[in-house]
Design a protein around this motif. Structure first.
Motif, PDB file in Angstrom:
ATOM      1  N   LYS A 181       5.585   2.987  31.616  1.00  0.00           N
ATOM      2  CA  LYS A 181       5.343   2.961  33.051  1.00  0.00           C
ATOM      3  C   LYS A 181       3.970   3.534  33.374  1.00  0.00           C
ATOM      4  O   LYS A 181       3.234   3.012  34.225  1.00  0.00           O
ATOM      5  N   ASP A 182       3.617   4.651  32.687  1.00  0.00           N
ATOM      6  CA  ASP A 182       2.310   5.255  32.930  1.00  0.00           C
ATOM      7  C   ASP A 182       1.182   4.342  32.448  1.00  0.00           C
ATOM      8  O   ASP A 182       0.090   4.316  33.033  1.00  0.00           O
ATOM      9  N   ASP A 184       1.860  -3.519  36.829  1.00  0.00           N
ATOM     10  CA  ASP A 184       1.832  -4.839  36.195  1.00  0.00           C
ATOM     11  C   ASP A 184       3.231  -5.135  35.639  1.00  0.00           C
ATOM     12  O   ASP A 184       3.574  -4.806  34.495  1.00  0.00           O
ATOM     13  N   ARG A 185       4.045  -5.774  36.464  1.00  0.00           N
ATOM     14  CA  ARG A 185       5.444  -5.991  36.107  1.00  0.00           C
ATOM     15  C   ARG A 185       5.601  -6.917  34.899  1.00  0.00           C
ATOM     16  O   ARG A 185       6.509  -6.729  34.083  1.00  0.00           O
ATOM     17  N   GLN A 186       4.763  -7.914  34.779  1.00  0.00           N
ATOM     18  CA  GLN A 186       4.879  -8.851  33.671  1.00  0.00           C
ATOM     19  C   GLN A 186       4.650  -8.164  32.337  1.00  0.00           C
ATOM     20  O   GLN A 186       5.430  -8.313  31.398  1.00  0.00           O
ATOM     21  N   LYS A 187       3.548  -7.389  32.245  1.00  0.00           N
ATOM     22  CA  LYS A 187       3.259  -6.674  31.010  1.00  0.00           C
ATOM     23  C   LYS A 187       4.309  -5.593  30.742  1.00  0.00           C
ATOM     24  O   LYS A 187       4.672  -5.345  29.589  1.00  0.00           O
ATOM     25  N   GLN A 212       7.365  -7.312  29.314  1.00  0.00           N
ATOM     26  CA  GLN A 212       7.139  -7.709  27.926  1.00  0.00           C
ATOM     27  C   GLN A 212       7.166  -6.510  26.987  1.00  0.00           C
ATOM     28  O   GLN A 212       7.731  -6.578  25.893  1.00  0.00           O
ATOM     29  N   ALA A 213       6.578  -5.404  27.421  1.00  0.00           N
ATOM     30  CA  ALA A 213       6.555  -4.188  26.600  1.00  0.00           C
ATOM     31  C   ALA A 213       7.963  -3.623  26.418  1.00  0.00           C
ATOM     32  O   ALA A 213       8.326  -3.137  25.340  1.00  0.00           O
ATOM     33  N   MET A 214       8.764  -3.686  27.473  1.00  0.00           N
ATOM     34  CA  MET A 214      10.134  -3.200  27.383  1.00  0.00           C
ATOM     35  C   MET A 214      10.951  -4.035  26.395  1.00  0.00           C
ATOM     36  O   MET A 214      11.707  -3.490  25.582  1.00  0.00           O
TER      37      MET A 214
END
Length: 554
Positions: free
Chosen positions: A405-406, A411-414, A417-419
């Motif tokens: 999150k930090d 950037d919800r898309q990234k 994808q990271a999650m």
């Protein structure tokens, strides 16, 4: 953990909505139709009755003076009544028409420890009768002058052995004789009705059997929002095994269905009256509203020709008793579904079968409920274990989730994808903690309907102050204990929710559920309490095993 609580809230909301929705359908206020529409439906009502039934105000060829409980003149006097007593039924039969106008269930007291038996059929105080006869071209009930007056050899019939027959006789001026016989069997609520037609005239005669149930629409249902019970008509056909037909539907539109076999009934909470015509023949099912206050549902059978000098027998079955699934299933296809478990009947039926089996072992329905809870929770233990382990892994990912999150900010898309990459790398299923809850909700609802609908639990004793598992705990001990067990579960499963409003909602949940359970049947609350206790024990064991693996449980 947050996902678990979210789904618990969703489940609670779903249960509440389903109960409210069902209550609204069966007992809530109905829209008022315009006067013109009401008048049209009443006038057009006759077209819903099979054409072979004469269009009178009531049953075929009857006048109001022969209908029990309609007018003061109609009240049967003692001279035309016969009394029948078996080990299961206490009946009164009116010789005018040969109808069963009163039926008390000998083995079912009105209230617990009451000497008065439950009244299923009655001619007064809310008319509810079972009528039957022969119509057709030469049927005695097709006579416009009134219903036939049968003769009986005696006014009192008492079962002495395993069977009892009650013959009623009638004969016309042409020599056509009809013997209407009610046949009773020891231990049974099923009555076999037969008509033996002896044609001693010189020409062929034609008859058609009919039978119907008639009940006032003004009788209260007796249910409430937390225990919604249906009171009204129902029927079954070869295509639709079970269909409710509420009094409101009978007022709006008459039933007219032709089917192989079939059945018609009137339902209340634990009991049912049903006419079952010959299942090998084609029958016409119909309904009708008379005098804007009496609902009728019935059937007419296949017309029968009796040649001169011949004798023919036709018959049907009349069931007056409890909603015993095994018995009803044997009478007609779908009649057992009058034990209405709703859309979860496919799950409720095996659960009830298991409950019956456990009761046969222990002889106490309360203990059987405890045992079925142990069985269900035990069967779901692997899922429960995965649920707790998945939630623990999710909690352990909290620091890494905060780092994402930090890092990615808005950037919800990234971020998404990271999650997903983090879940894959750590082998964590974010929905792993939800599946057991999703599976438990149908089981809870299925058991709710089992404990609500099963007549076996009516007046079933458990222990101490709980003498009836089908009604609420009189001292509210079980609801309070259930709320306490939920509070302990909440403490055992701490949350990282920081929002004060959400924290208050979570803290209030045990209190809210306790209030809900105040009106629930004691058997259902007992199930939920035992389920919570087992969950507490399972949680302790799972957490201990997780600690040994080095996986933090809190």
């Amino acid at each position: 953990m947050e996902s678990q609580r979210s789904f618990l809230l969703i489940g609670l909301a779903l249960v509440s909505f389903l109960l409210w929705d069902q209550w609204q359908k069966d007992y809530g206020p109905q829209p008022v139709q315009p006067a013109a529409t009401e008048q049209t439906s009443v006038e057009a009502g006759n077209e819903g009755v099979p054409s072979s039934v004469p269009m009178s105000d009531d049953i075929p060829a009857s006048s109001n003076e022969d209908v029990p409980g309609v007018t003061p003149e109609a009240k049967p006097n003692a001279a035309r009544m016969i009394h029948v007593l078996t080990d299961t039924l206490d009946l009164q039969i009116d010789l005018v028409g040969g109808d069963v106008i009163k039926a008390n269930l000998v083995k079912f007291p009105l209230t617990q420890e009451s000497t008065e038996t439950y009244s299923l059929l009655r001619p007064t105080d809310g008319l509810y009768v079972a009528q039957s006869g022969l119509i057709g071209r030469d049927g005695p009930d097709a006579n416009r002058s009134g219903r036939p007056r049968y003769d009986a050899e005696q006014q009192e019939f008492v079962m002495q052995g395993d069977t009892l027959s009650v013959p009623l006789t009638w004969q016309n001026a042409d020599g056509v004789a009809v013997t209407k016989t009610y046949n009773f069997t020891k231990g049974s609520h099923d009555i076999a009705l037969t008509y033996t037609i002896a044609n001693n005239s010189s020409q062929t005669t034609t008859f058609q059997q009919y039978a119907q149930l008639k009940q006032t629409t003004q009788v209260p249902d007796g249910g409430n929002m937390f225990m919604p019970t249906y009171r009204g008509a129902a029927y079954g056909t070869d295509e639709d095994r079970y269909e409710k037909y509420p009094f409101d539907d009978i007022e709006d539109k008459n039933l007219k269905v032709s089917t192989a076999g079939g059945w018609v009934s009137m339902l209340e909470h634990y009991f049912v009256s049903a006419w079952v015509p010959p299942q090998s023949q084609t029958n016409n099912l119909y309904s009708k509203l008379v005098q804007n206050q009496y609902a009728i549902i019935g059937f007419t059978g296949t017309p029968v020709n009796v040649n001169a000098g011949d004798t023919v027998t036709v018959g049907s079955e009349l069931y007056l008793g409890p909603k015993d699934q095994d018995t009803l299933e044997g009478l007609a296809n779908g009649l057992d579904l009058t034990v209405d478990y709703g859309i979860l009947w496919w799950l409720s039926k095996p659960l009830f079968a298991l409950l019956q089996f456990l009761h046969s072992l222990v002889g106490n329905w309360g203990v059987a409920i405890i045992l079925i809870t142990v069985v269900v929770k035990g069967a779901m233990y692997p899922l429960t274990k995965k649920q707790y382990e998945s939630m623990a892994r999710m909690r352990n990912l909290a620091p890494k989730m905060q780092q994402l999150k930090d890092r990615f900010g808005d950037d919800r898309q990234k971020m998404s994808q990271a999650m997903m990459e983090l879940y894959r790398k750590e082998k964590v299923n974010p929905m792993g903690g939800c599946l057991p809850i999703i599976l438990q909700m149908p089981i809870f609802l299925a058991l709710y309907w089992v404990l609500l609908e099963s007549v076996e639990l009516r007046h079933a004793d458990f222990f101490l102050w709980i003498t009836d598992l089908s009604v609420k705990d009189p001292y509210f001990v079980l609801p309070v204990l259930t709320g306490a067990s939920m509070w302990l579960l909440q403490k055992l499963q701490p949350t990282t929710v920081t929002d004060p409003m959400q924290q208050k909602i979570m803290q209030f949940m045990p209190v809210a559920m306790s209030v809900f359970f105040l009106w629930f049947p004691a058997g259902l609350v007992l199930y939920w309490l035992v389920s919570n206790i087992i969950t507490l024990v399972q949680a302790k064991l799972i957490y201990a095993a997780m600690e040994k693996k080095g996986l933090k449980s809190k």
